[in-house]
Enzyme design. Sequence first.
Site, PDB file in Angstrom:
ATOM      1  N   ILE A 477      -0.459 -27.217 -13.113  1.00 47.49           N
ATOM      2  CA  ILE A 477       0.003 -28.355 -12.299  1.00 47.49           C
ATOM      3  C   ILE A 477      -0.730 -29.628 -12.716  1.00 47.49           C
ATOM      4  O   ILE A 477      -0.861 -30.561 -11.936  1.00 47.49           O
ATOM      5  CB  ILE A 477      -0.177 -28.055 -10.801  1.00 47.49           C
ATOM      6  CG1 ILE A 477      -1.651 -27.785 -10.451  1.00 47.49           C
ATOM      7  CG2 ILE A 477       0.669 -26.855 -10.399  1.00 47.49           C
ATOM      8  CD1 ILE A 477      -1.901 -27.669  -8.941  1.00 47.49           C
ATOM      9  N   ILE A 637     -18.099 -24.384 -18.598  1.00 48.59           N
ATOM     10  CA  ILE A 637     -16.917 -25.240 -18.681  1.00 48.59           C
ATOM     11  C   ILE A 637     -16.059 -24.769 -19.851  1.00 48.59           C
ATOM     12  O   ILE A 637     -16.536 -24.647 -20.991  1.00 48.59           O
ATOM     13  CB  ILE A 637     -17.342 -26.713 -18.866  1.00 48.59           C
ATOM     14  CG1 ILE A 637     -18.150 -27.195 -17.647  1.00 48.59           C
ATOM     15  CG2 ILE A 637     -16.114 -27.604 -19.093  1.00 48.59           C
ATOM     16  CD1 ILE A 637     -17.435 -27.127 -16.311  1.00 48.59           C
ATOM     17  N   GLN A 646     -10.264 -33.348 -14.360  1.00 48.48           N
ATOM     18  CA  GLN A 646     -10.115 -32.803 -13.006  1.00 48.48           C
ATOM     19  C   GLN A 646     -11.157 -33.407 -12.073  1.00 48.48           C
ATOM     20  O   GLN A 646     -10.870 -33.746 -10.929  1.00 48.48           O
ATOM     21  CB  GLN A 646     -10.307 -31.277 -13.043  1.00 48.48           C
ATOM     22  CG  GLN A 646      -9.117 -30.546 -13.600  1.00 48.48           C
ATOM     23  CD  GLN A 646      -8.106 -30.285 -12.513  1.00 48.48           C
ATOM     24  OE1 GLN A 646      -8.302 -29.427 -11.681  1.00 48.48           O
ATOM     25  NE2 GLN A 646      -7.046 -31.046 -12.503  1.00 48.48           N
ATOM     26  N   VAL A 711     -13.225 -26.426 -10.963  1.00 48.47           N
ATOM     27  CA  VAL A 711     -13.619 -27.835 -10.883  1.00 48.47           C
ATOM     28  C   VAL A 711     -12.561 -28.712 -10.199  1.00 48.47           C
ATOM     29  O   VAL A 711     -12.794 -29.882  -9.934  1.00 48.47           O
ATOM     30  CB  VAL A 711     -13.910 -28.443 -12.272  1.00 48.47           C
ATOM     31  CG1 VAL A 711     -15.169 -27.838 -12.849  1.00 48.47           C
ATOM     32  CG2 VAL A 711     -12.730 -28.255 -13.216  1.00 48.47           C
ATOM     33  N   GLU A 713     -11.358 -29.002  -7.273  1.00 52.98           N
ATOM     34  CA  GLU A 713     -11.541 -29.517  -5.921  1.00 52.98           C
ATOM     35  C   GLU A 713     -12.964 -29.989  -5.652  1.00 52.98           C
ATOM     36  O   GLU A 713     -13.232 -30.586  -4.612  1.00 52.98           O
ATOM     37  CB  GLU A 713     -11.138 -28.439  -4.907  1.00 52.98           C
ATOM     38  CG  GLU A 713      -9.671 -28.064  -5.094  1.00 52.98           C
ATOM     39  CD  GLU A 713      -9.146 -27.064  -4.087  1.00 52.98           C
ATOM     40  OE1 GLU A 713      -7.940 -27.080  -3.820  1.00 52.98           O
ATOM     41  OE2 GLU A 713      -9.931 -26.245  -3.576  1.00 52.98           O
TER      42      GLU A 713
END
Lengths: 750, 168, 318
Positions: A477, A637, A646, A711, A713
Amino acid sequence: MSSVSDWESTSNPVKENRAGIIGKAVDRYEGPLKVTGTAPYAYEVEPPSPPAYGVMLSAPIARGRITAIDTAAAEASPGVLLVWTHRNSPAQGPRPERYDFFTPSPRPALESDRVYFFGQQVAVVVADTLENAQAAAALVQVTYEDDAKTVDFHSSYAEAVQPPGESDVEIGDFEAGFAAAPVKIDDVWRTPLQNHCQMEPCATTAWWDGDQCTVHTSVQMVRFAQNSLAETLMVPHKNVHLLTRYVGGGFGGKGSFYEDLVLAALAARELGRPVKVAFSRQQMMHGTVHRPATEQRVRLGAMPDGRLTAMSIMTVTHCDRRGNFTEHASNFARSLYAAPNRLTGHRLVRLDLPVASAMRAPGEASGTLGLEVAMDELAVKLGMDPVELRILNEPEVDPETGKPFSIRQLVRCLREGAQLFGWDKRNPTPGQVRDGRWLVGVGMAAAIRGNFLLPAKASFTVDAQGVITVKQGMTDIGTGTYTVLAQIAAETLGVPLGDVRVEIGDSELPPAPGSGGQFGAATAGSAALDAGMNLRQAIADIAVADPASPLFGGPAEQITFQDGVIAIANRSERLSELIRRNRPEGLTADGEIHPAADSSKWSQHTYGAHYVEVGVDPVTGEVRTRRMLGVFAAGRILNWKTARSQLTGGMIWGVGSALTEGNAVDPRYGSLINQDLAGYLVPVQADIGEVEAIMLDEVDDKANPMGIKGVGELGISGAGAAVANAIFNACGARVRDYPITPDKLLAALS
Amino acid sequence: MKTTITVNGEARELDVDPRTTLLDALRETLGLTGTKKGCDHGQCGACTVLVNGVRINSCLSLAVMHDGDAVTTIEGVGTVGKLSAIQQAFLTEDAFQCGYCTPGQICSALGMLQEVADNWPSQETGDLTAQIRLTDDELRERMSGNICRCSAYPQIVAAIKSVAGELA
Amino acid sequence: MRPFTYERATDAAGAVKAAAATPNAKFLAGGTNLLDLMKLEIEHPAHLIDVGRLPMAQVEDTPDGGLRIGAMATNSHVAADARVRSRYPVLTQAIVAGGSGQLRNKATTGGNLLQRTRCAYFYDTTKPCNKRQPGSGCGALEGLNRNSAIFGASHACIATHPSDMAVALAALDARIETLSPSGEARAFPIIELHRLPGETPDVETHLIPGELITAVVLPPPPKGGQAYRKVRDRASYSAGLASVAVVGGAVALGAVAHKPWRAVEAESALAAGASPAEAIAAELKAASDNGRNGFKINLVSRLVPAAVEEARQQGRGE
């Protein structure tokens, strides 16, 4: 069953990262399609024959009943193929009394004469062109009978109940601890109802081939939507093929699905031709979901040296009449700071409003806007540096459960952030720094967001060209799923990134839960890693058993995968050659991930620290964000580039939540005042100054086999509080009713 | 109504409903779905195209108003096989996430750079009589008609800056 | 949108003739406001007369040292015009404070003047609105009226005029030139273009039906500095909470009334030697608070002195 100790003790290609693809700043896999406008979103997929166009009509009342409908004019309107209301809509599966995100269930559209919220869809018109459908929809005449409604949140606290199955959590004796505390903060923060405002409105293109339904739609959860749609249509799950390859933003708002999906599928079946249905931007505001408002009472008790002795957040929030969703704005506080006496909990009011649900960082996004400002107020009261206040109250183990942290680098985030930002140059006295007409201030806040892992599957196929195809019923998304899956595949199978294909967003692929709760990368990626490991094993088994392979007879466990070549010491051949000889049709392996049975032994979160500089115009009350820095610790990461995006995106959401975003209910109508993007103000480019996100080196081996965490949120959590604290530092005013708009700030300044 | 619009260099003869917006004509009639519908009311910028070289919101224009005009959409800016410099810059700088606002951002950026080259002022312009310098604040103000809910704003600034010199 | 017929006018005389001859016809210029409202079923003309290509897009010098701005000149072209920038900077500042680059490239001078209110109750067709549906009531009066008018409102309507450009034009004493349906040209001060809502908020201007704005004429730039300030919730691409244009001793306010609001009381007070703060306080005696828009009184009382000071500084710098 997975176990944390297995994850910790077992190496894998992602951990080893021999080719260095993990963590690299790789460009987005689907990026070339997106920058050329050739990635087809749901409404843009070309159906097998020309589509008809559906337009929905929404209810103008908050609660009541449809008493009369006149569709004659609409039906007689040019090009109209079908007009449906509850009176003539096809039979659909029955709606369960309560539903949630993860349990598929029917979601019938136009199901009855009842109106449960303003903006509920009550009719659909399908016509040969979009223009004809829109014109005809305006001709449908519906008469309503209004029922008494309760829509005003703040005047309905008396109706608040304990959310089902929940209880308050108290450690020690909060009231006694708070009463005895020499220094206290006791204030109330309000956050408004917020809308997701994804750039792509919800949309579906549907067609049927016999009893097989194909739908291209815009959702975050593939299998959930596919099963639910099939149950709504009352057909076997396998008769619905749902695709959602490109999603123009989700943020939680597309975790569920809406009438566009159901009505497009039903109308396409009825008409025997493809049908496209989209929400208008105005319909998105009421007709989908929103983040509900909260009122948070935050109480902090501290010793004069800053040590917290008591802390409490009690949140009142709301959901729709038939819903169960609770904005858990108090929960994050249970793990953030040490204090012996603690009380947290929630109260829920059911209102005749549109459906409340998850929006980016549900809980933390709202809750940090209270507690992280309360901590700033406490620091001011104590005369302490707010960074030091937080570090002083850093717990050694989870302050409520006593569980060890899987890893916790909050203090490092705070310290490195302070250094990089130049926090030491801060003037702690408000209103002292000027730049032209702007008063300049800085503020900070801590960030915390939970980490999750859900069950998922994936498959990897290697073909005779040595190309790896990843298949998974996962979504991207905007989060970077395509790209990180490609990286995991390339690193695991030792092939160049250009030799990886990723197929996701399709219900016929191995199921994954989808995107949400910042669990996507860890969940989808861990299943993908397992599939990749299994494919390695299958390749190795074939190689050592193939007399034509230079690796024949060698120890399978010693095979290396690098640059498209498999090797045992100095014996090697191209992976493609092995496959061409042995499996010209391709070789597939499946993989899966399950949460670890023992994962609940640890307290597991992602952390960060926000530092923000704002300007406040003391004449007008306008606030502009000049500079933001976030330092985050979120496990390994996978992709520096997409992860950073993000995080910065989340930080900017924090600016929106602090300064501009909010929707208000007109209690006379039960409707939201802002019904479009001119009324509901998300940040624009000019609102945002410099933004940087730093990701600390970290591996959380207790999170999943890759040691990664989410990551998506974390960036929003705490960011708005840092903005609010910077406003105080700039001008000395506190506004505890978000968003902090010029009218409220002027009132506080005057 | 008969309407001829040159789209990405090719004259297209359309027979459109007068109600059809330029946006819907591009997307539904011509199949050029790169231009996006985000709000349909001029409040987001996702539908930005260049008409005779000037950026506009194609949702707030009727196709019939553009008889004889030359329209450039994202499909005319570059292709997957041959990305234009600004498309490559958006990719390199990660100036998008969900990608839905991206074609509008790119078309808007192209129009915006021409406006700067033509010395058009903005709200950020201090001295209205001087030559415009494309500072970060100027760039941000001029790109504010394109909402990116994923909030790739800093990356968009970086991408446009990286090509501003060669395109402007 | 309901079906309509469309024609493109080739000259102004033909356009007004067509408007007179066709029931429920409307002029279409940039379309940025009219099409928005047509999609929402707020406007439903039966016939559109596209005046966008009429040869009225020029900005020309007038013999007395002013400028004539053709009604079809886009907002962007007017804002970028070198003469406007050097002699009427307040106009450039006001124009670039409105909308977005894309909208300003399409929106015309005439259309900008005639844009309709952004009141949320006007835009929501499920709500009462006397402007949209005469006699239905005013949803804003006792509603969420944070954006509503504080000057000149009536019990029938508290909507504001959203234009930034028109506020600067009001302070500049611009004149409007029109062509009537009978083909007569006339000219009048901009302050006489828009009406206060009174009992008929659906009638927004003093134009007669079918009258076409052909140009806006700026008098020679007056002495003294100029300044435009707009306050809003976000930094760009959003409506104002309040705005002010100062041109010498002239003060016009935006987003506070049904029309660009010449602050004549404040101007008189300033001319009589009052401080800017005293002057705007005199103006604000007539301001009304409907519940949520009351903050605009405080806001205007702070904003205007700042703008007057900015204009004076700019004037001294000349």
